[in-house]
Enzyme design. Structure first.
Site, short mmCIF file in Angstrom:
data_model
loop_
_atom_site.label_atom_id
_atom_site.label_comp_id
_atom_site.label_asym_id
_atom_site.label_seq_id
_atom_site.Cartn_x
_atom_site.Cartn_y
_atom_site.Cartn_z
N LYS A 166 0.85 -1.19 0.00
CA LYS A 166 0.00 0.00 0.00
C LYS A 166 0.88 1.24 0.00
CE LYS A 166 -3.82 2.18 2.52
NZ LYS A 166 -4.70 2.06 3.70
N LYS B 89 -2.08 -1.66 -3.87
CA LYS B 89 -2.90 -0.45 -3.86
C LYS B 89 -1.99 0.77 -3.92
CE LYS B 89 -6.32 1.94 -1.01
NZ LYS B 89 -7.01 1.96 0.31
#
Length: 326
Positions: A196, A249
């Site tokens: 992330k 992500k």
């Protein structure tokens, strides 16, 4: 011309059926996970200003939303909660009657076949907007792990099929796996936000989740967008700690990372097609600058081609409709 020798690649592109016959990458409804923002209160179906066609939905409107999702053939959702009250410890994240816990029970009672993924984080529940306990302006790693495990257990007790921790604290997967196992939820998998990045593409989500940090930023726990090898270290740690899925992500600007993760690890890879990626397409489409269907389907296929097995996307409803038409 008879002396020329070259390959005729166009032979396999002559008709739509021929192109379909040799198509290498396929997008299915089953690949899509649709995010829902559930809020406390009544009679709420409020548009998120920066995310066209995405709504805050109260519990009394959740059934109509779920009926539409089911009718479109979408099999999985991920729940994000927007509580009415926040505090420094994010206590509504792990409350038995927290908004995600309520929504999970509602969905599993009425739509047991739907896979419910629970986002497991503290940021939208804390008054300061950070993903952990804050002391003296510093986000504390280890004390936060206990609260994350507590949140995961409460979500599993409510019936969540998958726990998806998104906080990026070191050791968060190990702590959650230990907590779930101790509570008897050994069969509940973890869909870790393993990779992330600290991204500018999250802006509209923070509008939707009311989770903008009240001070500083998240760069001490989310990854530097310039780093590639760090992503593999993060994913390796999560696999070793018990992650069952690996999320990358954002998706669109990190397709190279997605391919690296898919090539390196024998676990399902999940692309998170984040809010900024979604809103840019929606804004351009509303201005008539692009073919929305063509752009959306192309970018979702690009994520599958890069190695994603599943895609979390706000485009899921539209994509499901378009897949039914094809």
């Amino acid at each position: 011309m008879s002396e020329l020798q070259f390959n005729r690649h166009r032979r396999l592109r002559q008709t739509e059926n021929m192109r379909a016959l040799v198509r290498e990458t396929h997008l299915r409804k089953e690949d899509l996970i649709y995010p829902l923002f559930v809020v406390e209160g009544e009679n709420i179906r409020r548009l998120v200003p920066s995310m066209p066609d995405v709504y805050h939905i109260s519990m009394d409107n959740l059934q109509a939303e779920m009926d539409e999702i089911v009718s479109l053939g979408i099999k999985s959702i991920i729940l994000f909660g927007v509580p009415a009250e926040k505090d420094e410890m994010g206590s509504q994240a792990y409350h038995d009657h927290g908004i995600v816990q309520q929504a999970t029970r509602f969905v599993k009672e009425r739509y047991p076949e739907i896979v419910v993924v629970a986002d497991t984080c503290l940021c939208q529940y804390t008054s300061h907007g950070h993903c952990g306990i804050v002391e003296g302006g510093k986000i504390l790693n280890d004390p936060t792990l206990d609260l994350l495990a507590k949140t995961a257990v409460s979500q599993a007790e409510a019936g969540a099929d998958i726990i998806a921790p998104s906080n990026m604290m070191d050791g968060f997967v190990a702590a959650i796996r230990h907590g779930l196992d101790e509570a008897g939820f050994t069969d509940v998998p973890i869909m870790s936000y393993a990779v992330k990045y600290s991204s500018s593409f999250y802006g509209p989500f923070r509008d939707a989740a009311h989770s903008t940090p009240q001070f500083g930023d998240r760069r001490t726990y989310q990854m530097d967008p310039a780093n590639r090898l760090e992503a593999l270290r993060e994913a390796q740690s999560d696999i070793e700690e018990g992650a069952d899925f690996l999320i990358v992500k954002p998706a669109l600007s990190y397709l190279d990372i997605m391919r690296d993760v898919k090539d390196r690890f024998n676990a399902p890879v999940v692309a998170y097609n984040v809010s900024g990626e979604y809103s840019m397409v929606k804004a351009a489409a509303q201005n008539g600058w692009i073919d929305e269907k063509g752009i959306v389907m192309e970018k979702l296929v690009s994520m599958k081609r890069a190695g994603a097995d599943l895609i979390v996307t706000y485009h899921a409803k539209d994509a499901a409709r378009w897949l039914s038409e094809s």
